[in-house]
Design a protein around this motif. Sequence first.
Motif, PDB file in Angstrom:
ATOM      1  N   GLU A   1       0.837  -1.198   0.000  1.00  0.00           N
ATOM      2  CA  GLU A   1       0.000   0.000   0.000  1.00  0.00           C
ATOM      3  C   GLU A   1       0.875   1.251   0.000  1.00  0.00           C
ATOM      4  OE1 GLU A   1      -3.557   1.564  -0.640  1.00  0.00           O
ATOM      5  OE2 GLU A   1      -3.294  -0.570  -0.287  1.00  0.00           O
ATOM      6  N   GLU A   2       2.002   1.182   0.707  1.00  0.00           N
ATOM      7  CA  GLU A   2       2.929   2.312   0.758  1.00  0.00           C
ATOM      8  C   GLU A   2       3.505   2.620  -0.618  1.00  0.00           C
ATOM      9  OE1 GLU A   2       3.216  -0.358   2.830  1.00  0.00           O
ATOM     10  OE2 GLU A   2       2.561   0.514   4.721  1.00  0.00           O
ATOM     11  N   PHE A   3       3.751   1.573  -1.420  1.00  0.00           N
ATOM     12  CA  PHE A   3       4.256   1.785  -2.777  1.00  0.00           C
ATOM     13  C   PHE A   3       3.232   2.551  -3.599  1.00  0.00           C
ATOM     14  CE2 PHE A   3       4.388   0.694  -7.255  1.00  0.00           C
ATOM     15  CZ  PHE A   3       5.683   1.052  -7.590  1.00  0.00           C
ATOM     16  N   LEU A   4       1.970   2.140  -3.506  1.00  0.00           N
ATOM     17  CA  LEU A   4       0.921   2.816  -4.275  1.00  0.00           C
ATOM     18  C   LEU A   4       0.771   4.271  -3.841  1.00  0.00           C
ATOM     19  CD1 LEU A   4      -1.713  -0.048  -4.363  1.00  0.00           C
ATOM     20  CD2 LEU A   4      -0.304   0.757  -6.259  1.00  0.00           C
ATOM     21  N   THR A   5       0.878   4.526  -2.543  1.00  0.00           N
ATOM     22  CA  THR A   5       0.812   5.898  -2.045  1.00  0.00           C
ATOM     23  C   THR A   5       1.979   6.721  -2.578  1.00  0.00           C
ATOM     24  OG1 THR A   5      -0.336   5.161  -0.054  1.00  0.00           O
ATOM     25  CG2 THR A   5       0.723   7.319   0.043  1.00  0.00           C
ATOM     26  N   ALA A   6       3.188   6.141  -2.562  1.00  0.00           N
ATOM     27  CA  ALA A   6       4.372   6.840  -3.058  1.00  0.00           C
ATOM     28  C   ALA A   6       4.277   7.081  -4.566  1.00  0.00           C
ATOM     29  CB  ALA A   6       5.635   6.043  -2.734  1.00  0.00           C
ATOM     30  N   LEU A   7       3.769   6.107  -5.298  1.00  0.00           N
ATOM     31  CA  LEU A   7       3.599   6.270  -6.747  1.00  0.00           C
ATOM     32  C   LEU A   7       2.584   7.367  -7.041  1.00  0.00           C
ATOM     33  CD1 LEU A   7       4.277   5.331  -9.608  1.00  0.00           C
ATOM     34  CD2 LEU A   7       2.522   3.548  -9.351  1.00  0.00           C
ATOM     35  N   ASN A   8       1.520   7.418  -6.271  1.00  0.00           N
ATOM     36  CA  ASN A   8       0.518   8.467  -6.433  1.00  0.00           C
ATOM     37  C   ASN A   8       1.130   9.839  -6.158  1.00  0.00           C
ATOM     38  OD1 ASN A   8      -2.365   9.207  -6.834  1.00  0.00           O
ATOM     39  ND2 ASN A   8      -2.164   9.928  -4.719  1.00  0.00           N
ATOM     40  N   GLU A   9       1.958   9.922  -5.128  1.00  0.00           N
ATOM     41  CA  GLU A   9       2.639  11.180  -4.803  1.00  0.00           C
ATOM     42  C   GLU A   9       3.563  11.590  -5.956  1.00  0.00           C
ATOM     43  OE1 GLU A   9       3.639  14.566  -2.680  1.00  0.00           O
ATOM     44  OE2 GLU A   9       2.001  13.156  -2.354  1.00  0.00           O
TER      45      GLU A   9
END
Length: 67
Positions: free
Chosen positions: A33-41
């Motif tokens: 989930e952290e990867f998806l959040t970072a990619l979104n950022e």
Amino acid sequence: MADDREMLLVQSKVREAIKAKGGAGDEAVRTSEEFLTALNEFVHETLQKAIERARANKRATLKPQDL
């Protein structure tokens, strides 16, 4: 990172693409989930930079070179 930013990604599609390219079995790559959040950022930041570049070039239209 700003967790409150709107998610611009279709998370299921990102996970699907990573799964398809990431191998199978012991070689499989998972997505946190952290990867998806970072990619979104990253997407948000990239869009902001592209907007700033277009404005600096006195354009109201984003073009590939703004990336």
